[in-house]
Design a protein around this motif. Structure first.
Motif, PDB file in Angstrom:
ATOM      1  N   LEU A 119      40.598  41.044  24.146  1.00 24.27           N
ATOM      2  CA  LEU A 119      40.497  39.599  24.333  1.00 24.27           C
ATOM      3  C   LEU A 119      41.882  38.944  24.306  1.00 24.27           C
ATOM      4  CD1 LEU A 119      37.361  38.759  22.159  1.00 24.27           C
ATOM      5  CD2 LEU A 119      37.507  38.805  24.642  1.00 24.27           C
ATOM      6  N   GLU A 120      42.760  39.432  23.452  1.00 26.09           N
ATOM      7  CA  GLU A 120      44.113  38.879  23.413  1.00 26.09           C
ATOM      8  C   GLU A 120      44.877  39.209  24.697  1.00 26.09           C
ATOM      9  OE1 GLU A 120      46.451  39.569  20.013  1.00 26.09           O
ATOM     10  OE2 GLU A 120      45.072  38.575  18.633  1.00 26.09           O
ATOM     11  N   LYS A 121      44.611  40.400  25.258  1.00 25.05           N
ATOM     12  CA  LYS A 121      45.251  40.740  26.530  1.00 25.05           C
ATOM     13  C   LYS A 121      44.734  39.854  27.665  1.00 25.05           C
ATOM     14  CE  LYS A 121      46.171  44.971  27.621  1.00 25.05           C
ATOM     15  NZ  LYS A 121      46.055  46.416  27.939  1.00 25.05           N
ATOM     16  N   MET A 122      43.532  39.296  27.483  1.00 22.93           N
ATOM     17  CA  MET A 122      42.988  38.357  28.458  1.00 22.93           C
ATOM     18  C   MET A 122      43.465  36.929  28.190  1.00 22.93           C
ATOM     19  SD  MET A 122      39.078  39.829  28.522  1.00 22.93           S
ATOM     20  CE  MET A 122      38.458  38.505  29.537  1.00 22.93           C
ATOM     21  N   HIS A 123      44.340  36.761  27.173  1.00 23.47           N
ATOM     22  CA  HIS A 123      44.912  35.458  26.813  1.00 23.47           C
ATOM     23  C   HIS A 123      43.831  34.480  26.327  1.00 23.47           C
ATOM     24  CE1 HIS A 123      48.682  36.849  28.551  1.00 23.47           C
ATOM     25  NE2 HIS A 123      48.038  37.144  29.669  1.00 23.47           N
ATOM     26  N   ILE A 124      42.830  35.008  25.632  1.00 23.56           N
ATOM     27  CA  ILE A 124      41.831  34.149  25.000  1.00 23.56           C
ATOM     28  C   ILE A 124      42.453  33.528  23.752  1.00 23.56           C
ATOM     29  CG2 ILE A 124      39.532  34.065  23.970  1.00 23.56           C
ATOM     30  CD1 ILE A 124      39.524  34.730  26.929  1.00 23.56           C
ATOM     31  N   PRO A 125      42.311  32.233  23.530  1.00 26.53           N
ATOM     32  CA  PRO A 125      42.914  31.597  22.341  1.00 26.53           C
ATOM     33  C   PRO A 125      42.382  32.203  21.042  1.00 26.53           C
ATOM     34  CG  PRO A 125      42.190  29.942  23.928  1.00 26.53           C
ATOM     35  CD  PRO A 125      41.658  31.250  24.412  1.00 26.53           C
ATOM     36  N   LYS A 126      43.265  32.306  20.060  1.00 26.78           N
ATOM     37  CA  LYS A 126      42.859  32.877  18.777  1.00 26.78           C
ATOM     38  C   LYS A 126      41.861  31.995  18.039  1.00 26.78           C
ATOM     39  CE  LYS A 126      46.811  35.839  17.851  1.00 26.78           C
ATOM     40  NZ  LYS A 126      47.861  36.227  16.876  1.00 26.78           N
ATOM     41  N   VAL A 127      41.829  30.713  18.389  1.00 26.06           N
ATOM     42  CA  VAL A 127      40.845  29.836  17.770  1.00 26.06           C
ATOM     43  C   VAL A 127      39.423  30.239  18.159  1.00 26.06           C
ATOM     44  CG1 VAL A 127      40.853  28.128  19.631  1.00 26.06           C
ATOM     45  CG2 VAL A 127      40.340  27.405  17.293  1.00 26.06           C
ATOM     46  N   LEU A 128      39.275  30.979  19.269  1.00 24.92           N
ATOM     47  CA  LEU A 128      37.978  31.513  19.678  1.00 24.92           C
ATOM     48  C   LEU A 128      37.786  32.954  19.206  1.00 24.92           C
ATOM     49  CD1 LEU A 128      37.795  30.175  23.354  1.00 24.92           C
ATOM     50  CD2 LEU A 128      36.786  29.171  21.293  1.00 24.92           C
ATOM     51  N   ILE A 129      38.886  33.703  19.108  1.00 23.16           N
ATOM     52  CA  ILE A 129      38.792  35.107  18.721  1.00 23.16           C
ATOM     53  C   ILE A 129      38.393  35.247  17.254  1.00 23.16           C
ATOM     54  CG2 ILE A 129      40.108  37.236  18.431  1.00 23.16           C
ATOM     55  CD1 ILE A 129      41.709  36.518  20.858  1.00 23.16           C
ATOM     56  N   LYS A 205      51.784  38.912  18.169  1.00 19.61           N
ATOM     57  CA  LYS A 205      50.914  39.633  19.086  1.00 19.61           C
ATOM     58  C   LYS A 205      50.218  40.774  18.367  1.00 19.61           C
ATOM     59  CE  LYS A 205      50.877  41.890  23.613  1.00 19.61           C
ATOM     60  NZ  LYS A 205      51.700  42.333  24.762  1.00 19.61           N
ATOM     61  N   ARG A 206      48.929  40.911  18.586  1.00 22.56           N
ATOM     62  CA  ARG A 206      48.141  41.946  17.926  1.00 22.56           C
ATOM     63  C   ARG A 206      48.385  43.294  18.593  1.00 22.56           C
ATOM     64  NH1 ARG A 206      43.708  42.257  14.649  1.00 22.56           N
ATOM     65  NH2 ARG A 206      42.373  44.084  14.947  1.00 22.56           N
ATOM     66  N   THR A 207      48.442  44.340  17.764  1.00 19.28           N
ATOM     67  CA  THR A 207      48.602  45.700  18.264  1.00 19.28           C
ATOM     68  C   THR A 207      47.338  46.498  17.994  1.00 19.28           C
ATOM     69  OG1 THR A 207      49.591  46.426  16.175  1.00 19.28           O
ATOM     70  CG2 THR A 207      51.087  45.654  17.909  1.00 19.28           C
ATOM     71  N   CYS A 209      45.877  50.802  17.614  1.00 26.96           N
ATOM     72  CA  CYS A 209      46.191  52.235  17.582  1.00 26.96           C
ATOM     73  C   CYS A 209      45.727  52.933  18.859  1.00 26.96           C
ATOM     74  CB  CYS A 209      45.546  52.887  16.363  1.00 26.96           C
ATOM     75  SG  CYS A 209      46.217  52.334  14.781  1.00 26.96           S
ATOM     76  N   THR A 210      44.694  52.393  19.474  1.00 25.45           N
ATOM     77  CA  THR A 210      44.162  52.996  20.690  1.00 25.45           C
ATOM     78  C   THR A 210      44.762  52.334  21.921  1.00 25.45           C
ATOM     79  OG1 THR A 210      42.289  51.462  20.602  1.00 25.45           O
ATOM     80  CG2 THR A 210      41.984  53.629  19.602  1.00 25.45           C
ATOM     81  N   ASN A 211      44.862  53.091  22.969  1.00 29.02           N
ATOM     82  CA  ASN A 211      45.444  52.597  24.216  1.00 29.02           C
ATOM     83  C   ASN A 211      44.342  51.955  25.057  1.00 29.02           C
ATOM     84  OD1 ASN A 211      47.167  52.067  26.311  1.00 29.02           O
ATOM     85  ND2 ASN A 211      47.255  54.170  27.045  1.00 29.02           N
ATOM     86  N   VAL A 212      44.129  50.671  24.844  1.00 29.56           N
ATOM     87  CA  VAL A 212      43.080  49.934  25.543  1.00 29.56           C
ATOM     88  C   VAL A 212      43.606  49.491  26.903  1.00 29.56           C
ATOM     89  CG1 VAL A 212      41.511  47.966  25.459  1.00 29.56           C
ATOM     90  CG2 VAL A 212      42.151  49.139  23.344  1.00 29.56           C
ATOM     91  N   HIS A 213      43.099  50.084  27.956  1.00 28.72           N
ATOM     92  CA  HIS A 213      43.532  49.714  29.304  1.00 28.72           C
ATOM     93  C   HIS A 213      42.462  50.116  30.303  1.00 28.72           C
ATOM     94  CE1 HIS A 213      44.647  53.947  29.027  1.00 28.72           C
ATOM     95  NE2 HIS A 213      44.597  53.985  30.347  1.00 28.72           N
ATOM     96  N   PHE A 214      42.530  49.503  31.487  1.00 29.82           N
ATOM     97  CA  PHE A 214      41.586  49.792  32.558  1.00 29.82           C
ATOM     98  C   PHE A 214      41.898  51.152  33.179  1.00 29.82           C
ATOM     99  CE2 PHE A 214      38.501  46.701  34.208  1.00 29.82           C
ATOM    100  CZ  PHE A 214      38.606  45.743  33.218  1.00 29.82           C
ATOM    101  N   GLU A 215      40.821  51.874  33.503  1.00 25.71           N
ATOM    102  CA  GLU A 215      40.942  53.132  34.222  1.00 25.71           C
ATOM    103  C   GLU A 215      40.069  53.075  35.475  1.00 25.71           C
ATOM    104  OE1 GLU A 215      40.010  56.295  31.557  1.00 25.71           O
ATOM    105  OE2 GLU A 215      41.847  56.057  30.366  1.00 25.71           O
ATOM    106  N   ILE A 216      40.109  54.136  36.258  1.00 23.66           N
ATOM    107  CA  ILE A 216      39.321  54.175  37.500  1.00 23.66           C
ATOM    108  C   ILE A 216      37.832  54.018  37.217  1.00 23.66           C
ATOM    109  CG2 ILE A 216      38.712  55.575  39.511  1.00 23.66           C
ATOM    110  CD1 ILE A 216      41.546  54.501  39.569  1.00 23.66           C
ATOM    111  N   GLY A 217      37.374  54.673  36.168  1.00 22.01           N
ATOM    112  CA  GLY A 217      35.954  54.561  35.823  1.00 22.01           C
ATOM    113  C   GLY A 217      35.550  53.142  35.484  1.00 22.01           C
ATOM    114  N   ASP A 218      36.441  52.374  34.824  1.00 26.20           N
ATOM    115  CA  ASP A 218      36.138  50.980  34.496  1.00 26.20           C
ATOM    116  C   ASP A 218      36.059  50.121  35.753  1.00 26.20           C
ATOM    117  OD1 ASP A 218      36.218  51.524  31.710  1.00 26.20           O
ATOM    118  OD2 ASP A 218      38.397  51.443  31.771  1.00 26.20           O
ATOM    119  N   VAL A 219      36.948  50.383  36.695  1.00 26.79           N
ATOM    120  CA  VAL A 219      36.927  49.639  37.955  1.00 26.79           C
ATOM    121  C   VAL A 219      35.640  49.922  38.723  1.00 26.79           C
ATOM    122  CG1 VAL A 219      38.081  49.297  40.169  1.00 26.79           C
ATOM    123  CG2 VAL A 219      39.440  49.622  38.101  1.00 26.79           C
ATOM    124  N   ILE A 220      35.223  51.196  38.753  1.00 27.85           N
ATOM    125  CA  ILE A 220      33.980  51.566  39.431  1.00 27.85           C
ATOM    126  C   ILE A 220      32.782  50.900  38.754  1.00 27.85           C
ATOM    127  CG2 ILE A 220      32.461  53.499  39.997  1.00 27.85           C
ATOM    128  CD1 ILE A 220      34.947  55.244  40.250  1.00 27.85           C
TER     129      ILE A 220
END
Length: 242
Positions: A119-129, A205-207, A209-220
């Motif tokens: 959600l932070e990578k989507m630039h959602i305000p922390k007041v909502l997160i 900025k929040r970090t 431990c896991t590498n949260v990112h889009f992959e081909i399967g997510d796009v499909i």
């Protein structure tokens, strides 16, 4: 030698499941026939099976089938006032089932830290997160509290069944709802404090431990959601099940 530990993120990506909830909720505003709602429910049940949520899918299927049959019987009998009142209520439940199932898939398949990071990578305000983080933990916790309150009432010899609540509603409110409301208020404060201790109120900025990112399967997966939504819109416009 590389001694680093790689933490693999859960799949599909949290943003994909959020997109799925939005698509299913949007389809509920488009489709308006019981057979179309049934097809949407079957699709969500298949997705639950795909994600390994077999027992939950079975429980939802049994409940949905009973409601669907009950609605059909009421439409066939056409009892004055009762048919209109209960069919409206049942139809509303049938509409909400797919959205509720999509939300359960999101909650069951996504870890909170990955969801907040996405959600932070989507630039959602922390007041909502921050409220979302509290609610995310609040729902399963309050379910455990309901079980504990019922067990305590049973130990005191009080009737906690659905029939007992209907026959003695005031006693149910006094013996069940009041301690639950008091306890849930305390739980919300504890969860809010826990979220603040994890640094959710900071401007840094929040970090993760896991590498949260889009992959081909997510796009499909996203394109599949779009294709299904287009298919339902075409079915609705073509009046195939009219």
């Amino acid at each position: 030698m590389n001694n680093g530990i790689e933490f693999k993120a859960s799949k599909p990506d949290p943003r994909v499941l959020i997109f799925q909830v939005i698509v299913v909720a949007s389809l509920n505003f488009v489709i308006n026939r019981p057979i179309e709602l049934l097809l949407l429910f079957l699709l969500m049940a298949i997705l639950m099976l795909f994600h390994g949520m077999i027992s939950i899918a079975i429980r939802f299927s049994i409940t949905y089938l009973l409601l669907y049959i009950g609605n059909a019987l009421l439409m066939y009998l056409k009892i004055p006032l009762i048919t209109m009142m209960f069919t409206t209520l049942i139809f509303l439940c049938l509409r909400l089932f797919p959205v509720y199932m999509a939300c359960i898939i999101l909650i069951q398949k996504t870890y909170m830290d990955e969801l907040l990071f996405a959600l932070e990578k989507m630039h959602i305000p922390k007041v909502l997160i921050l409220p979302l983080a509290v609610v995310y933990r609040y729902v399963p916790t309050i379910k455990d509290e309901i079980v504990q309150v019922r067990e305590n009432l049973k130990m005191r010899g009080l009737n906690t069944s659905f029939i007992g609540i209907l026959t003695h509603p005031m006693s149910a409110v006094e013996n069940f709802m009041i301690p639950l409301l008091i306890r849930s208020g305390k739980i919300s404060e504890e969860l809010s404090a826990a979220s603040l201790c994890k640094g959710l109120d900071t401007e840094h900025k929040r970090t993760s431990c896991t590498n949260v990112h889009f992959e081909i399967g997510d796009v499909i997966y996203c394109f599949g959601c779009i294709a299904v939504s287009v298919l339902f819109i075409l079915i609705n416009k073509s009046n195939i099940f009219a």
